[in-house]
Write a protein that holds these residues in place. Structure first.
Motif, PDB file in Angstrom:
ATOM      1  N   ALA A 125       0.821  -1.207   0.000  1.00 18.73           N
ATOM      2  CA  ALA A 125       0.000   0.000   0.000  1.00 18.73           C
ATOM      3  C   ALA A 125       0.856   1.259   0.000  1.00 18.73           C
ATOM      4  CB  ALA A 125      -0.941  -0.004   1.207  1.00 18.73           C
ATOM      5  N   GLY A 126       2.089   1.159   0.471  1.00 13.59           N
ATOM      6  CA  GLY A 126       2.975   2.311   0.512  1.00 13.59           C
ATOM      7  C   GLY A 126       2.788   3.198   1.727  1.00 13.59           C
ATOM      8  N   ALA A 127       1.670   3.012   2.415  1.00 19.24           N
ATOM      9  CA  ALA A 127       1.367   3.771   3.631  1.00 19.24           C
ATOM     10  C   ALA A 127       0.304   2.990   4.384  1.00 19.24           C
ATOM     11  CB  ALA A 127       0.854   5.167   3.294  1.00 19.24           C
ATOM     12  N   ASN A 128       0.059   3.367   5.621  1.00 22.55           N
ATOM     13  CA  ASN A 128      -1.003   2.712   6.386  1.00 22.55           C
ATOM     14  C   ASN A 128      -2.326   3.351   5.988  1.00 22.55           C
ATOM     15  OD1 ASN A 128      -2.733   1.494   8.145  1.00 22.55           O
ATOM     16  ND2 ASN A 128      -1.521   1.870   9.961  1.00 22.55           N
ATOM     17  N   LEU A 129      -3.020   2.688   5.066  1.00 23.06           N
ATOM     18  CA  LEU A 129      -4.278   3.204   4.541  1.00 23.06           C
ATOM     19  C   LEU A 129      -5.463   2.901   5.443  1.00 23.06           C
ATOM     20  CD1 LEU A 129      -3.901   2.061   0.817  1.00 23.06           C
ATOM     21  CD2 LEU A 129      -3.187   4.231   1.852  1.00 23.06           C
ATOM     22  N   GLY A 130      -5.268   1.996   6.399  1.00 20.11           N
ATOM     23  CA  GLY A 130      -6.386   1.523   7.198  1.00 20.11           C
ATOM     24  C   GLY A 130      -7.018   0.305   6.546  1.00 20.11           C
ATOM     25  N   PHE A 131      -7.956  -0.294   7.268  1.00 24.35           N
ATOM     26  CA  PHE A 131      -8.542  -1.548   6.791  1.00 24.35           C
ATOM     27  C   PHE A 131      -9.388  -1.357   5.528  1.00 24.35           C
ATOM     28  CE2 PHE A 131     -11.880  -4.793   6.736  1.00 24.35           C
ATOM     29  CZ  PHE A 131     -11.095  -5.936   6.681  1.00 24.35           C
ATOM     30  N   ALA A 132     -10.314  -0.433   5.541  1.00 25.61           N
ATOM     31  CA  ALA A 132     -11.252  -0.284   4.417  1.00 25.61           C
ATOM     32  C   ALA A 132     -10.527   0.071   3.117  1.00 25.61           C
ATOM     33  CB  ALA A 132     -12.307   0.766   4.744  1.00 25.61           C
ATOM     34  N   ALA A 133      -9.631   1.027   3.169  1.00 25.01           N
ATOM     35  CA  ALA A 133      -8.891   1.400   1.963  1.00 25.01           C
ATOM     36  C   ALA A 133      -7.963   0.270   1.517  1.00 25.01           C
ATOM     37  CB  ALA A 133      -8.110   2.683   2.190  1.00 25.01           C
ATOM     38  N   GLY A 134      -7.412  -0.472   2.480  1.00 27.66           N
ATOM     39  CA  GLY A 134      -6.583  -1.631   2.141  1.00 27.66           C
ATOM     40  C   GLY A 134      -7.394  -2.703   1.430  1.00 27.66           C
ATOM     41  N   VAL A 135      -8.595  -2.961   1.916  1.00 26.85           N
ATOM     42  CA  VAL A 135      -9.484  -3.928   1.255  1.00 26.85           C
ATOM     43  C   VAL A 135      -9.813  -3.464  -0.162  1.00 26.85           C
ATOM     44  CG1 VAL A 135     -11.838  -4.838   1.244  1.00 26.85           C
ATOM     45  CG2 VAL A 135     -10.483  -4.927   3.339  1.00 26.85           C
ATOM     46  N   ASN A 136     -10.106  -2.185  -0.315  1.00 23.89           N
ATOM     47  CA  ASN A 136     -10.429  -1.666  -1.645  1.00 23.89           C
ATOM     48  C   ASN A 136      -9.253  -1.799  -2.602  1.00 23.89           C
ATOM     49  OD1 ASN A 136     -13.110  -0.989  -1.149  1.00 23.89           O
ATOM     50  ND2 ASN A 136     -12.555   1.017  -0.334  1.00 23.89           N
ATOM     51  N   LEU A 137      -8.042  -1.586  -2.097  1.00 27.24           N
ATOM     52  CA  LEU A 137      -6.846  -1.769  -2.921  1.00 27.24           C
ATOM     53  C   LEU A 137      -6.747  -3.224  -3.378  1.00 27.24           C
ATOM     54  CD1 LEU A 137      -4.212  -0.568  -4.060  1.00 27.24           C
ATOM     55  CD2 LEU A 137      -3.141  -1.100  -1.859  1.00 27.24           C
ATOM     56  N   GLY A 138      -6.955  -4.153  -2.462  1.00 29.26           N
ATOM     57  CA  GLY A 138      -6.930  -5.569  -2.831  1.00 29.26           C
ATOM     58  C   GLY A 138      -8.064  -5.937  -3.778  1.00 29.26           C
ATOM     59  N   ALA A 139      -9.244  -5.392  -3.560  1.00 30.18           N
ATOM     60  CA  ALA A 139     -10.410  -5.715  -4.389  1.00 30.18           C
ATOM     61  C   ALA A 139     -10.205  -5.290  -5.842  1.00 30.18           C
ATOM     62  CB  ALA A 139     -11.661  -5.062  -3.817  1.00 30.18           C
ATOM     63  N   ARG A 140      -9.507  -4.200  -6.032  1.00 32.40           N
ATOM     64  CA  ARG A 140      -9.243  -3.758  -7.409  1.00 32.40           C
ATOM     65  C   ARG A 140      -8.362  -4.748  -8.170  1.00 32.40           C
ATOM     66  NH1 ARG A 140      -9.375   1.304  -4.851  1.00 32.40           N
ATOM     67  NH2 ARG A 140      -7.120   1.451  -4.570  1.00 32.40           N
ATOM     68  N   ARG A 141      -7.549  -5.514  -7.453  1.00 31.65           N
ATOM     69  CA  ARG A 141      -6.666  -6.504  -8.086  1.00 31.65           C
ATOM     70  C   ARG A 141      -7.275  -7.903  -8.134  1.00 31.65           C
ATOM     71  NH1 ARG A 141      -0.941  -5.519  -7.200  1.00 31.65           N
ATOM     72  NH2 ARG A 141      -0.692  -7.616  -8.013  1.00 31.65           N
ATOM     73  N   ALA A 142      -8.362  -8.111  -7.409  1.00 29.84           N
ATOM     74  CA  ALA A 142      -8.950  -9.446  -7.273  1.00 29.84           C
ATOM     75  C   ALA A 142      -9.553  -9.927  -8.596  1.00 29.84           C
ATOM     76  CB  ALA A 142     -10.017  -9.431  -6.183  1.00 29.84           C
ATOM     77  N   ARG A 143      -9.440 -11.246  -8.815  1.00 27.59           N
ATOM     78  CA  ARG A 143      -9.981 -11.858 -10.030  1.00 27.59           C
ATOM     79  C   ARG A 143     -11.178 -12.763  -9.753  1.00 27.59           C
ATOM     80  NH1 ARG A 143      -5.884 -15.418 -12.080  1.00 27.59           N
ATOM     81  NH2 ARG A 143      -5.153 -15.491  -9.946  1.00 27.59           N
ATOM     82  N   GLY A 144     -11.443 -13.054  -8.490  1.00 27.51           N
ATOM     83  CA  GLY A 144     -12.524 -13.978  -8.155  1.00 27.51           C
ATOM     84  C   GLY A 144     -13.898 -13.340  -8.253  1.00 27.51           C
TER      85      GLY A 144
END
Length: 91
Positions: free
Chosen positions: A58-77
């Motif tokens: 993430a490059g910084a501590n984005l917090g849980f919600a923003a971290g999830v959104n970052l992962g969701a943008r890369r998710a393929r499932g």
């Protein structure tokens, strides 16, 4: 299913969490580990210990919600499972 784990200073719990996810009787399509700028080295150690984990910095501590959104943008499932690093899924 894509599993997203957001980590920050998770220590040894993180490797245990990810190991449990890879041991599922029906493994996920992918496991995405979002590192919220941890300084304890746990995300890097977990990725070295367990194959098949995608590390997203993430490059910084984005917090849980923003971290999830970052992962969701890369998710393929088709489905997303959000797992805390101190949760240990039973097979």
């Amino acid at each position: 299913m894509s599993v997203i784990v957001v980590a920050w200073q998770s220590g040894e719990d993180l490797t245990r969490c990810l190991s449990a996810l890879t041991a599922q009787t029906r493994p996920p399509l992918e496991i995405l580990l979002v590192d919220n700028a941890s300084t304890d080295g746990a995300p890097q150690a977990a990725v070295r210990a367990i194959s098949g984990i995608t590390l997203i910095s993430a490059g910084a501590n984005l917090g849980f919600a923003a971290g999830v959104n970052l992962g969701a943008r890369r998710a393929r499932g088709d489905w997303l499972a959000l797992v805390n690093p101190d949760a240990f899924a039973a097979p």
